[in-house]
Design an enzyme around this catalytic site. Structure first.
Site, PDB file in Angstrom:
ATOM      1  NE  ARG A 245      28.764  52.694   3.423  1.00 48.76           N
ATOM      2  CZ  ARG A 245      29.306  52.664   4.523  1.00 48.76           C
ATOM      3  NH1 ARG A 245      28.920  52.767   5.709  1.00 48.76           N
ATOM      4  NH2 ARG A 245      30.621  52.494   4.373  1.00 48.76           N
TER       5      ARG A 245
ATOM      6  CG  ASP B 246      31.814  46.914  15.673  1.00 53.14           C
ATOM      7  OD1 ASP B 246      32.816  46.972  15.130  1.00 53.14           O
ATOM      8  OD2 ASP B 246      30.704  47.446  14.998  1.00 53.14           O
TER       9      ASP B 246
END
Length: 284
Positions: free
Chosen positions: A39, A150
């Site tokens: 990532r 979120d």
């Protein structure tokens, strides 16, 4: 620079784990080491930091708020689909029916508030809207709002479009598939009546929560699994305070409320009704 050339030392991994825990409450196990490299290596490579240590130094010393958000976005996981754990939506429809019957008998305000906390790319809040409107069309005349939040700003942006690839319908019944609009390019679109109900906002559950509530139902599913026990207790404690008396809390299939379960009555699989009666209803 090849991704394979970027090595992650134990000390660098410890720094990354400490930072993501501090800013987002995410508890990374050693098993997530490969994920972290996958990532973050792109950021390290693209911005020519040369090492994960250099990247962390930048975040801590010179990083902007955008840099900090990019770090969090990279390390959050977003796995969702329409009608995921569909027993929750069946229960929600029954519960909303109870609220409608109560309104009819008492003449209380026609108000309904639902929060999708950890909405990812939007399938959960849109399922809530589509499911409830299909079951109870009269809600179109209610003051009905859904808040969808979120921590990952990228997924909130994507969710707000209300447009998805057609394969999102895979596995759905024909009845549910008909609730979507089909675009000429093959994609699917959430109907305007459902989109208009939802407000998407970025939100870190560890920070101060700006909303006052109360919410009639809160979905916080498959969020707490990324937290350790103290952080889970902190987050669920905040949610309890925002639920209306008798309000519903829906959590993920592998999650539990721990000691806070005493504040609820178990209504079904990972479905809880708040016991508290001390809150008063006011606009969210």
């Amino acid at each position: 620079m090849d991704q394979g050339e970027i090595a992650l030392s134990d000390r660098e991994f410890a720094r990354i784990k400490a930072r993501v825990y501090k800013v987002a409450g995410i508890s990374l196990s050693d098993a997530k080491r490969t994920l972290v490299v996958a990532r973050l290596a792109k950021i390290v490579r693209t911005q020519k930091f040369g090492s994960f240590d250099a990247y962390m130094d930048h975040l801590e010393d010179k990083g902007t708020s955008d840099d900090a958000q990019e770090f969090v976005n990279a390390l959050t996981t977003n796995l969702t689909r329409f009608w995921r754990e569909d027993h929750h939506f069946d229960h929600l429809n029954q519960y909303v029916g109870e609220l409608i019957q109560g309104q009819r008998s008492t003449g209380s305000p026609k108000r309904l508030r639902i929060w999708s906390a950890g909405c990812s790319t939007g399938q959960e809040p849109f399922t809530i809207a589509l499911s409830v409107l299909a079951a109870w069309p009269e809600l179109k005349s209610w003051d009905f709002r859904i808040l969808a939040t979120d921590i990952d700003t990228n997924v909130v942006q994507r969710a707000s479009t209300g447009i998805y690839p057609a394969n999102e319908l895979n596995g759905l019944s024909a009845e549910r598939s008909r609730l979507f609009e089909h675009l000429p390019d093959g994609r699917i679109k959430i109907p305007a009546a459902a989109v208009s109900l939802i407000t998407f906002k970025p939100l870190n559950l560890l920070g101060a929560l700006p909303m006052k509530g109360p919410f009639d139902a809160i979905f916080c599913r498959n969020v707490a699994i990324y937290f350790d026990k103290p952080t889970q207790a902190e987050v669920f404690g905040k949610l309890i305070k925002l639920l209306a008396p008798g309000g519903m809390l829906y959590i993920g299939h592998s999650e539990n409320l721990g000691a806070l379960a005493s504040a609820f009555r178990l209504m079904g699989k990972t479905t809880y009704r708040a016991k508290t009666e001390k809150m008063t209803r006011s606009a969210a």
